[in-house]
Design a protein around this motif. Structure first.
Motif, short mmCIF file in Angstrom:
data_model
loop_
_atom_site.label_atom_id
_atom_site.label_comp_id
_atom_site.label_asym_id
_atom_site.label_seq_id
_atom_site.Cartn_x
_atom_site.Cartn_y
_atom_site.Cartn_z
N ILE A 110 0.88 -1.15 0.20
CA ILE A 110 0.06 -0.11 -0.14
C ILE A 110 0.96 1.31 -0.07
O ILE A 110 0.58 2.22 -0.60
N ASP A 111 2.11 1.21 0.66
CA ASP A 111 2.91 2.24 0.84
C ASP A 111 3.46 2.49 -0.63
O ASP A 111 4.24 3.80 -0.82
N CYS A 112 3.50 1.49 -1.20
CA CYS A 112 4.18 1.82 -3.02
C CYS A 112 2.86 2.47 -3.71
O CYS A 112 3.21 2.61 -5.04
N GLN A 113 2.06 3.09 -3.23
CA GLN A 113 0.81 3.68 -3.59
C GLN A 113 0.17 2.97 -4.85
O GLN A 113 -0.47 3.37 -5.77
N THR A 275 10.10 -4.17 -5.59
CA THR A 275 9.03 -3.23 -5.04
C THR A 275 9.46 -1.58 -5.03
O THR A 275 8.64 -1.01 -4.65
N ASP A 276 10.36 -1.26 -5.46
CA ASP A 276 10.84 -0.03 -5.89
C ASP A 276 10.22 0.35 -7.15
O ASP A 276 10.66 0.75 -8.09
N VAL A 277 8.83 0.94 -6.83
CA VAL A 277 7.99 1.18 -7.93
C VAL A 277 7.60 2.64 -7.79
O VAL A 277 7.09 2.91 -6.70
N THR A 278 7.24 3.26 -8.85
CA THR A 278 6.69 4.76 -9.02
C THR A 278 5.36 4.56 -9.97
O THR A 278 5.78 4.04 -10.93
N VAL A 279 4.31 4.51 -9.31
CA VAL A 279 2.99 4.28 -10.05
C VAL A 279 2.66 5.67 -10.98
O VAL A 279 2.76 6.59 -10.57
N VAL A 280 2.77 5.54 -12.35
CA VAL A 280 2.56 6.38 -13.12
C VAL A 280 1.42 6.09 -14.06
O VAL A 280 1.53 4.83 -14.67
N THR A 281 0.76 6.75 -14.82
CA THR A 281 -0.18 6.54 -16.01
C THR A 281 0.34 6.77 -17.34
O THR A 281 -0.03 6.44 -18.21
#
Length: 388
Positions: A110-113, A275-281
C-alpha cells in the motif's frame, strides 16, 4: 556414572536460507549454554529420511516435512520440538506470527501507492493459508481485495506444498490477466522466483507492472533475481534460538518448559528493487523509469533515456516533473545511490571500486553526492548500517 553431553538431532533443511538461519539460532544458544553434541544431516526439505531410523540420541529439533518422518520421530519417544508440521495433527511449537507478517506485506505494498493487489501461494498448507487469510483481512481494512492464484488452497492438507507442472501453464496466464500496476505478495521466496521467471517470459515488467514481494528473505535467492527481490525477514534465527531453549528445558526436566506455541514476530520488510515502483499513468514515463532501473546503475545520460522512449529531452523532463515530481537526472542519481548503498552493505569493495561500478567520475564526487542524498558519508553509512 560419568557425565556425557546430550546428543541432539537437527532435522532442519540446509538447502534454504530459512533453515540455515534456524541452525544459526540453535548454534547461538549452544554458544551461550553448551552441553550438546549436535547431529545435522545436510539435506533439503523433501529428501529421503530413512537415515533417521538408526539415529540414537536425547532430543530432536525438527522441521518435519512428511508424515513418514513424523512417524519415525514419534517412534524415538524422546523430547522433540517441532518447527513445521501440518497445523492439524502436527503443530509447530515456534511458528511465525503469520498475522503480523501478512499485515507487513499489505502495508508495504500500500505504501508503494498501489491500488491493485494479488497473493500467490500453491498447495494447502497451514502457514500459506494463514498468510493468505490475514493478507485479505489487512487489505479489507483499507477497502481493497486481492486477486488470488487459483492454486491457493488447492488439494488436500499437506505439510509442505509440491510444485505441480500445471502451475507452469497457469502462472503466466494469471499474471497477464492481473490489473496493472499490481502489488503481488508471494508466500515464500521460492514462489517469488517462479513469478519472476514467468514475468520475464511473459514480458511483464517487475516492478513497473508487478511490484513483487517475497517471504523469508533468503538473501542468496533475493540477490540472484533481477531485479533483486524485496522480502519479509521472518526472524528464523530467533525461531532456532527459541526451539533450542525449549528443547533444553524438555531434556533437563529441571527447567520450566515455556508454554507453546511461541509466536516469532517477523523482523520486517527488507526493501530491494522488486518493489521500488513509482506508479505512473504515462506509458512513456513508465518505460523511461524501467530503462533507468535496468541500465542506470552504472551511469546513464538523460539524452540516452529520451532517445530510448522517442521524446525530446525537454518533453521528458516536463513529464517527469508532472508525474513523479523529480527530473530524469534525479531519478538516475537515485538508482545509482541505491546501488552504492547495496555495495557498501553487501560487499567489502573499497570506495574506488564502488565508484567505478556505479559510474561516478571520482570517489570525491561520489562522497559529495552520497552525503547530499543520504546525510552521511559512504564510510559512515557502511559502519552504521552494518552495526545495526
Amino acid at each position: 556414572m560419568a557425565k556425557r553431553k546430550k546428543r541432539v538431532l537437527l532435522n532442519v533443511e540446509t538447502s534454504r536460507g530459512y533453515g540455515r538461519d534456524i541452525i544459526r539460532g540453535v548454534s547461538q544458544y549452544l554458544i551461550e549454554h553448551s552441553g550438546w553434541t549436535v547431529y545435522l544431516e545436510d539435506r533439503g526439505l523433501q529428501e529421503n529420511h530413512d537415515w533417521v531410523k538408526n539415529w540414537r540420541g536425547d532430543g530432536i529439533i525438527s522441521r518435519t516435512s512428511s508424515y513418514e518422518m513424523a512417524a519415525l520421530i514419534a517412534e524415538k519417544r524422546i523430547p522433540t520440538v517441532e518447527m513445521l508440521g501440518d497445523g492439524k495433527t502436527i503443530h509447530s511449537e515456534v511458528p511465525g506470527n503469520e498475522k503480523t507478517t501478512a499485515y507487513l506485506a499489505a502495508e508495504h505494498l500500500i505504501d508503494c501507492q498501489l491500488k491493485n493487489f494479488a497473493f500467490f501461494a500453491y498447495g494447502n498448507v497451514w502457514w500459506g493459508n494463514l498468510r493468505g487469510k490475514f493478507f485479505q483481512e489487512a487489505l479489507a481494512q483499507q477497502r481493497f481485495s486481492p486477486h488470488l492464484f487459483p492454486g491457493y488452497l488447492a488439494g488436500p492438507l499437506c505439510i509442505y506444498p509440491q510444485w505441480e507442472a500445471e502451475y507452469d501453464q497457469m502462472l503466466p496466464q494469471w499474471l497477464k490477466q492481473l490489473p496493472k500496476p499490481v502489488g503481488l505478495w508471494a508466500v515464500n521466496d521460492f514462489a517469488a522466483t517462479r513469478i519472476n521467471e514467468a514475468c520475464e517470459n511473459a514480458g511483464v515488467a517487475v516492478p513497473e507492472e508487478i511490484a513483487l514481494l517475497g517471504t523469508t528473505n533468503d538473501t542468496l535467492l533475493c540477490n540472484l533475481l533481477s531485479p533483486p527481490l524485496s522480502s519479509i525477514d521472518l526472524n528464523s534465527f530467533q525461531a532456532g534460538y527459541m526451539a533450542a531453549k525449549i528443547l533444553d528445558a524438555k531434556m533437563s526436566r529441571k527447567t520450566k518448559v515455556p508454554k507453546t506455541p511461541v509466536l516469532i514476530p517477523p523482523i520486517g520488510v527488507v526493501k530491494r528493487q522488486s518493489t521500488d515502483v513509482t506508479v505512473v499513468t504515462d506509458s512513456d514515463v513508465a518505460e523511461a523509469l524501467r530503462y533507468i532501473r535496468t541500465f542506470g546503475e552504472e551511469g546513464l545520460s538523460v539524452v540516452e533515456v529520451a532517445k530510448h522512449v522517442g521524446l525530446s529531452q525537454s518533453t521528458l523532463e516536463r513529464r517527469f516533473r508532472e508525474h513523479i515530481k523529480r527530473t530524469p537526472e534525479k531519478e538516475i542519481l537515485r538508482i545509482r545511490i541505491k546501488r552504492v548503498q547495496t555495495l557498501l552493505l553487501e560487499s567489502d569493495f573499497p570506495l574506488r571500486i564502488i565508484c567505478k561500478k556505479t559510474g561516478f567520475a571520482t570517489p570525491e564526487y561520489l562522497i559529495q553526492a552520497f552525503r547530499r542524498e543520504t546525510g552521511m558519508t559512504p564510510k559512515e553509512y557502511r559502519s552504521r548500517l552494518r552495526k545495526e
